[in-house]
Design a protein around this motif. Structure first.
Motif: not given
Length: 320
Positions: A158-162, A180, A183-185
């Protein structure tokens, strides 16, 4: 198999953990039978990249198929059915098994009525069941990787995904922060209209980490080529690539609890270093046990349990 025969070990659950235990026991030349209700959570895995040796990933049904074929090479016997009760006996345990229609212990057609199976030891590999979100066509969404349950298993993908995490009550905060932080922002905590119980510390950390919180009721969820669109009853639609369900799991531990086995406050079983429960001779491994729910962890517990069972089983008689 004659129902009057006493097994060395009855393995309850035919997922990756139960089959690993059965393989070890069979190779220890122990008499073992697997009773499988066909409810392994592994069958829901679209693709796992956390299992060594499968660098390109492997789907849950393929894991099960390969393990069944491997175990069958050594003569592991499987009975399709459900263990409805366990009781202590002078020599170990007795299990009441409701077999699947028309399936006998050797896999052939036969009497599928309830039967009583005797065993010196029991290994529970019954796992747990995910609490599913109330979403349309959930099975298809899980199969396609749009809805997931374990960021430890597949958060890397899920890196970089919504990402949205579905939670309610006091559930979901930890998963949202884990995703958060790791992996993801772009992470949102959704309650789908249910009440969220956020402590002041939770609310502050979610805010500081930039995790959005949406508690509005949802009118509809739609799938499109990009992922999932969440349409609140009031407000603008939200779009996500992945939904993580963090609604908890139900442990399939009742058979052990009925025998008085110790558990934690979630009813996950507590075991010792050999994967033995507080009931002597009753072992448990995998997701039904308190701890990290991972296939490789469960397999390790299965190996520990099987080895301890082998070393603690009564010696065979000359006739045996």
């Amino acid at each position: 198999m004659d129902d009057r025969t006493t097994l060395d070990c009855l393995v309850i659950g035919g997922g990756p953990v139960g089959l690993t235990a059965a393989l070890y026991l069979q190779r220890f030349r122990r008499s073992v039978l697997v009773v499988d209700a066909g409810a392994s959570r592994a069958r829901w895995i679209p693709e796992s990249h956390n299992i060594p040796f499968f660098a390109r990933g492997i789907a849950g049904p393929e894991i099960l198929s390969r393990e069944r074929e491997h175990a069958s090479r050594y003569g592991v016997r499987t009975l399709a059915g459900n263990v409805t009760a366990l009781e202590r006996t002078a020599d170990g345990f007795a299990a009441t098994v409701a077999a699947a229609d028309g399936v006998a212990a050797d896999g052939a057609a036969g009497d599928a009525g309830p039967r009583r199976i005797l065993s010196r030891k029991i290994l529970l590999a019954t796992g747990a069941r995910d609490v599913e979100p109330d979403l349309p066509d959930i099975a298809s969404a899980v199969h396609d990787g749009l809805v997931r349950y374990c960021p430890i298993c597949d958060g890397y993908e899920s890196i970089g995904k919504r990402v949205a995490v579905i939670g309610r009550g006091d559930r979901g905060v930890g998963e949202a922060l884990f995703i958060r932080r790791t992996y993801c922002r772009d992470v949102t905590l959704l309650s789908l209209g249910s009440r969220l119980e956020l402590s002041d510390d939770d609310a502050r950390e979610l805010r500081e980490r930039g995790v959005s919180v949406v508690t509005a009721p949802v009118a509809r969820l739609d799938r499109d080529e990009a992922g999932v669109r969440v349409l609140p009853r009031d407000g603008e639609a939200l779009s996500f690539d992945i939904l993580y369900a963090a609604l908890g799991i139900t442990y399939r531990s009742d058979l052990a609890l009925d025998l008085g086995a110790a558990c934690d406050d979630r009813k996950a079983l507590i075991v010792d270093a050999h994967a033995q429960t507080s009931v002597e001779g009753l072992y448990a491994a995998g997701d039904v046990v308190t701890g990290l729910d991972q296939i490789v962890v469960g397999m390790g517990q299965a190996a520990l349990a099987a080895t301890h069972i082998h070393n603690r089983c009564e010696p065979r008689t000359q006739d045996e």
